[in-house]
Design a protein around this motif. Structure first.
Motif, PDB file in Angstrom:
ATOM      1  N   ALA A   1       0.846  -1.186   0.000  1.00 49.58           N
ATOM      2  CA  ALA A   1       0.000   0.000   0.000  1.00 49.58           C
ATOM      3  C   ALA A   1       0.885   1.240   0.000  1.00 49.58           C
ATOM      4  O   ALA A   1       1.991   1.217   0.570  1.00 49.58           O
ATOM      5  N   PRO A   2       0.446   2.324  -0.619  1.00 52.41           N
ATOM      6  CA  PRO A   2       1.208   3.570  -0.494  1.00 52.41           C
ATOM      7  C   PRO A   2       1.334   3.951   0.976  1.00 52.41           C
ATOM      8  O   PRO A   2       0.433   3.673   1.781  1.00 52.41           O
ATOM      9  N   ALA A   3       2.446   4.557   1.344  1.00 51.01           N
ATOM     10  CA  ALA A   3       2.585   5.054   2.709  1.00 51.01           C
ATOM     11  C   ALA A   3       1.436   6.013   3.011  1.00 51.01           C
ATOM     12  O   ALA A   3       0.894   6.656   2.104  1.00 51.01           O
ATOM     13  N   PRO A   4       1.030   6.122   4.280  1.00 50.89           N
ATOM     14  CA  PRO A   4      -0.201   6.853   4.612  1.00 50.89           C
ATOM     15  C   PRO A   4      -0.295   8.274   4.061  1.00 50.89           C
ATOM     16  O   PRO A   4      -1.386   8.726   3.716  1.00 50.89           O
ATOM     17  N   ALA A   5       0.812   8.975   3.967  1.00 51.28           N
ATOM     18  CA  ALA A   5       0.763  10.371   3.527  1.00 51.28           C
ATOM     19  C   ALA A   5       0.877  10.536   2.020  1.00 51.28           C
ATOM     20  O   ALA A   5       0.740  11.648   1.509  1.00 51.28           O
ATOM     21  N   VAL A   6       1.101   9.449   1.278  1.00 47.42           N
ATOM     22  CA  VAL A   6       1.373   9.563  -0.158  1.00 47.42           C
ATOM     23  C   VAL A   6       0.162  10.032  -0.948  1.00 47.42           C
ATOM     24  O   VAL A   6       0.219  11.026  -1.684  1.00 47.42           O
ATOM     25  N   LEU A   7      -0.968   9.323  -0.848  1.00 44.74           N
ATOM     26  CA  LEU A   7      -2.142   9.691  -1.640  1.00 44.74           C
ATOM     27  C   LEU A   7      -2.680  11.071  -1.248  1.00 44.74           C
ATOM     28  O   LEU A   7      -3.044  11.857  -2.137  1.00 44.74           O
ATOM     29  N   PRO A   8      -2.737  11.419   0.048  1.00 45.58           N
ATOM     30  CA  PRO A   8      -3.133  12.793   0.391  1.00 45.58           C
ATOM     31  C   PRO A   8      -2.188  13.847  -0.188  1.00 45.58           C
ATOM     32  O   PRO A   8      -2.640  14.918  -0.602  1.00 45.58           O
ATOM     33  N   ALA A   9      -0.891  13.551  -0.234  1.00 47.47           N
ATOM     34  CA  ALA A   9       0.053  14.518  -0.809  1.00 47.47           C
ATOM     35  C   ALA A   9      -0.207  14.720  -2.290  1.00 47.47           C
ATOM     36  O   ALA A   9      -0.145  15.852  -2.801  1.00 47.47           O
ATOM     37  N   LEU A  10      -0.522  13.636  -2.992  1.00 47.17           N
ATOM     38  CA  LEU A  10      -0.815  13.752  -4.423  1.00 47.17           C
ATOM     39  C   LEU A  10      -2.129  14.494  -4.648  1.00 47.17           C
ATOM     40  O   LEU A  10      -2.240  15.337  -5.547  1.00 47.17           O
ATOM     41  N   ALA A  11      -3.124  14.190  -3.827  1.00 44.03           N
ATOM     42  CA  ALA A  11      -4.427  14.833  -3.981  1.00 44.03           C
ATOM     43  C   ALA A  11      -4.360  16.321  -3.653  1.00 44.03           C
ATOM     44  O   ALA A  11      -5.095  17.131  -4.254  1.00 44.03           O
ATOM     45  N   GLY A  12      -3.511  16.685  -2.723  1.00 43.24           N
ATOM     46  CA  GLY A  12      -3.436  18.077  -2.281  1.00 43.24           C
ATOM     47  C   GLY A  12      -2.435  18.928  -3.024  1.00 43.24           C
ATOM     48  O   GLY A  12      -2.337  20.139  -2.774  1.00 43.24           O
ATOM     49  N   ALA A  13      -1.694  18.342  -3.958  1.00 43.62           N
ATOM     50  CA  ALA A  13      -0.642  19.085  -4.652  1.00 43.62           C
ATOM     51  C   ALA A  13      -1.220  19.977  -5.748  1.00 43.62           C
ATOM     52  O   ALA A  13      -2.145  19.591  -6.461  1.00 43.62           O
ATOM     53  N   ASP A  14      -0.667  21.163  -5.882  1.00 45.01           N
ATOM     54  CA  ASP A  14      -0.989  22.022  -7.014  1.00 45.01           C
ATOM     55  C   ASP A  14      -0.317  21.512  -8.279  1.00 45.01           C
ATOM     56  O   ASP A  14      -0.797  21.756  -9.378  1.00 45.01           O
ATOM     57  N   LEU A  15       0.791  20.803  -8.104  1.00 47.52           N
ATOM     58  CA  LEU A  15       1.536  20.256  -9.236  1.00 47.52           C
ATOM     59  C   LEU A  15       2.273  19.006  -8.775  1.00 47.52           C
ATOM     60  O   LEU A  15       2.843  18.981  -7.675  1.00 47.52           O
ATOM     61  N   VAL A  16       2.252  17.963  -9.603  1.00 43.66           N
ATOM     62  CA  VAL A  16       3.032  16.752  -9.351  1.00 43.66           C
ATOM     63  C   VAL A  16       4.095  16.657 -10.438  1.00 43.66           C
ATOM     64  O   VAL A  16       3.803  16.832 -11.626  1.00 43.66           O
ATOM     65  N   ILE A  17       5.320  16.387 -10.025  1.00 43.32           N
ATOM     66  CA  ILE A  17       6.450  16.307 -10.947  1.00 43.32           C
ATOM     67  C   ILE A  17       7.017  14.895 -10.929  1.00 43.32           C
ATOM     68  O   ILE A  17       7.266  14.332  -9.849  1.00 43.32           O
ATOM     69  N   LEU A  18       7.204  14.312 -12.104  1.00 45.24           N
ATOM     70  CA  LEU A  18       7.987  13.083 -12.219  1.00 45.24           C
ATOM     71  C   LEU A  18       9.421  13.504 -12.435  1.00 45.24           C
ATOM     72  O   LEU A  18       9.771  14.081 -13.467  1.00 45.24           O
ATOM     73  N   ALA A  19      10.262  13.270 -11.449  1.00 38.79           N
ATOM     74  CA  ALA A  19      11.662  13.687 -11.515  1.00 38.79           C
ATOM     75  C   ALA A  19      12.367  12.982 -12.675  1.00 38.79           C
ATOM     76  O   ALA A  19      11.895  11.957 -13.175  1.00 38.79           O
ATOM     77  N   PRO A  20      13.516  13.503 -13.107  1.00 35.30           N
ATOM     78  CA  PRO A  20      14.282  12.839 -14.168  1.00 35.30           C
ATOM     79  C   PRO A  20      14.984  11.586 -13.649  1.00 35.30           C
ATOM     80  O   PRO A  20      16.213  11.494 -13.578  1.00 35.30           O
ATOM     81  N   SER A  21      14.172  10.632 -13.268  1.00 28.35           N
ATOM     82  CA  SER A  21      14.638   9.366 -12.706  1.00 28.35           C
ATOM     83  C   SER A  21      14.275   8.231 -13.662  1.00 28.35           C
ATOM     84  O   SER A  21      13.407   8.384 -14.525  1.00 28.35           O
ATOM     85  N   SER A  22      14.914   7.092 -13.491  1.00 26.30           N
ATOM     86  CA  SER A  22      14.669   5.950 -14.366  1.00 26.30           C
ATOM     87  C   SER A  22      13.198   5.544 -14.349  1.00 26.30           C
ATOM     88  O   SER A  22      12.637   5.280 -13.273  1.00 26.30           O
ATOM     89  N   PRO A  23      12.551   5.470 -15.524  1.00 23.95           N
ATOM     90  CA  PRO A  23      11.141   5.077 -15.555  1.00 23.95           C
ATOM     91  C   PRO A  23      10.900   3.664 -15.038  1.00 23.95           C
ATOM     92  O   PRO A  23       9.820   3.367 -14.534  1.00 23.95           O
ATOM     93  N   VAL A  24      11.898   2.794 -15.150  1.00 21.16           N
ATOM     94  CA  VAL A  24      11.731   1.405 -14.741  1.00 21.16           C
ATOM     95  C   VAL A  24      12.239   1.183 -13.318  1.00 21.16           C
ATOM     96  O   VAL A  24      11.518   0.677 -12.455  1.00 21.16           O
ATOM     97  N   ALA A  25      13.472   1.572 -13.044  1.00 21.50           N
ATOM     98  CA  ALA A  25      14.076   1.271 -11.744  1.00 21.50           C
ATOM     99  C   ALA A  25      13.524   2.132 -10.626  1.00 21.50           C
ATOM    100  O   ALA A  25      13.379   1.667  -9.488  1.00 21.50           O
TER     101      ALA A  25
END
Length: 315
Positions: A173-197
Motif C-alpha cells: 500500500a502507499p505510505a499513509p501520507a502519499v495519496l493525500p500529498a498527491l491529492a493536495g498538490a498544485d503540481l506533481v512532478i515526475l523527476a528525471p529518474s529511471s522510468p523502470v528502476a
C-alpha cells in the motif's frame, strides 16, 4: 505558497531537487522509491530515500553519486576483513542507517523513521517513502534473479537483463501520507529518474495512478540523447537505464520515455539538445517545454522554475 509533490528516484532526482529546494514559496513533498532498499551488515539501508534527503539538506555527494560530501569509508574498509564490503556505506551515512534500523526495530514504520531522520537533517520539505510495506526490485538476468543492489553494485550491472520485477508490489500500500500529498498538490512532478528502476515501483503502487488522474502533472526527461553522459555516476546510471528499458522493449530515447507517460502527464520537459523530438512528443498529447535538464549550479534554479511553470491547469 505552491504545494508540489515530486516522485523521486535517487541520483537524477537529487540533481533536480538541488534547484527546486532553492525556489521560494514552494511547499515540497518528495515521494521516494524504496524498491532498492536492502538489509546490509545488520542495518536497513534506503538508498533513494537518503539520497533525496541529503540533496534537500545540501550535502549530497554528486561527484561520487551517493552518500554525503566529505564522508569517509573506514567502516566499509574494515568490513571487508569479514567478507563484507561489496556495498559501501560512508561512516556518516552509516549513522542514518543505524538510526533508521533502531527506530524500525522499536516499532516505527518506515514513514515515521524517515520523518525523524529528515527532521534531524534540518530539512523543511517532507520526504515520504513510497510504502511502509517491503517492495524489492528484482533483476532477472542471464545469471538468474538478482536483487537490485546485487545487480548494480556487486555485479556492476554486468549480467544481461531479461526482465525487471517488483516483488511485493501488488500487496503493498502507499505510505499513509502519499495519496493525500498527491491529492493536495498544485503540481506533481515526475523527476528525471529511471522510468523502470525508480518511478515504475511508485507508479505501480495500488491507488497511485488513479490519484494522479486528477493532478496537474509534468515529467522531466531522464534521457538526453544530444550529449553523452559525462561523469562516472551519469555513465553508470545511463547504462542501467538502457538495459532496463530494453528489457521492457523500450528505446532509450526521450520520445520513448514520453510514450510511457502518455495519457498520464500534461507536459514533458525535454532537454533543449533533443529539440528535434519535440513535435513527435507533442503528437502524444502533451505539451513540450525545452530546458537544460543537465543544469548545474545556480542554473538548476532556472530549470526548477521552468518545470514549475510548464503545466497549466486542465480545462
Amino acid at each position: 505558497m505552491r504545494r508540489v509533490a515530486v516522485l523521486c528516484g535517487g541520483f537524477g532526482a537529487a540533481r533536480f531537487l538541488d534547484g527546486l529546494r532553492r525556489v521560494p514559496d514552494v511547499e515540497l513533498t518528495c515521494i521516494a522509491n524504496t524498491a532498492d532498499d536492502l538489509e546490509y551488515a545488520g542495518v536497513h539501508v534506503s538508498p533513494d530515500v537518503d539520497t533525496v534527503s541529503y540533496a534537500l539538506a545540501g550535502i549530497f555527494d554528486e561527484g561520487r553519486g551517493f552518500g554525503i560530501v566529505g564522508d569517509t569509508f573506514r567502516n566499509a574498509e574494515a568490513l571487508r576483513r569479514y567478507g563484507w564490503g561489496w556495498f559501501s556505506v560512508g561512516d556518516v551515512d552509516l549513522a542514518t542507517s543505524i538510526r533508521r534500523t533502531g527506530l524500525l526495530r522499536a516499532g516505527a514504520t518506515l514513514s515515521e523513521a524517515t520523518a525523524s531522520l529528515v527532521q534531524g537533517l534540518g530539512v523543511a520539505a517532507a520526504v515520504l517513502p513510497m510504502s511502509d510495506d517491503p517492495v524489492r526490485t528484482v533483476v532477472v538476468t542471464d545469471e538468474g534473479r538478482l536483487a537490485f543492489q546485487e545487480y548494480l553494485v556487486a555485479r556492476r550491472a554486468q549480467p544481461a537483463v531479461r526482465a525487471v520485477e517488483y516483488d511485493g508490489l501488488a500487496a503493498a500500500a502507499p505510505a499513509p501520507a502519499v495519496l493525500p500529498a498527491l491529492a493536495g498538490a498544485d503540481l506533481v512532478i515526475l523527476a528525471p529518474s529511471s522510468p523502470v528502476a525508480s518511478l515504475g515501483p511508485i507508479l505501480g503502487l495500488p491507488g497511485v495512478r488513479p490519484a494522479l488522474a486528477a493532478a496537474r502533472l509534468v515529467a522531466v526527461s531522464p534521457v538526453v540523447s544530444g550529449q553523452a553522459p559525462a561523469t562516472p555516476p551519469e555513465q553508470s546510471r545511463a547504462r542501467v537505464r538502457v538495459a532496463f528499458l530494453a528489457a521492457a522493449w523500450v528505446d532509450h530515447t526521450a520520445t520513448a520515455v514520453a510514450r510511457l507517460y502518455a495519457g498520464l502527464v500534461d507536459a514533458f520537459v525535454l532537454d533543449h539538445r533533443d529539440a528535434a523530438d519535440a513535435e513527435t512528443i507533442e503528437g502524444l498529447g502533451m505539451a513540450v517545454v525545452l530546458a537544460d535538464t543537465l543544469a548545474a549550479g545556480a542554473t538548476r534554479v532556472t530549470l526548477a522554475e521552468t518545470v514549475l511553470a510548464a503545466c497549466t491547469p486542465r480545462p
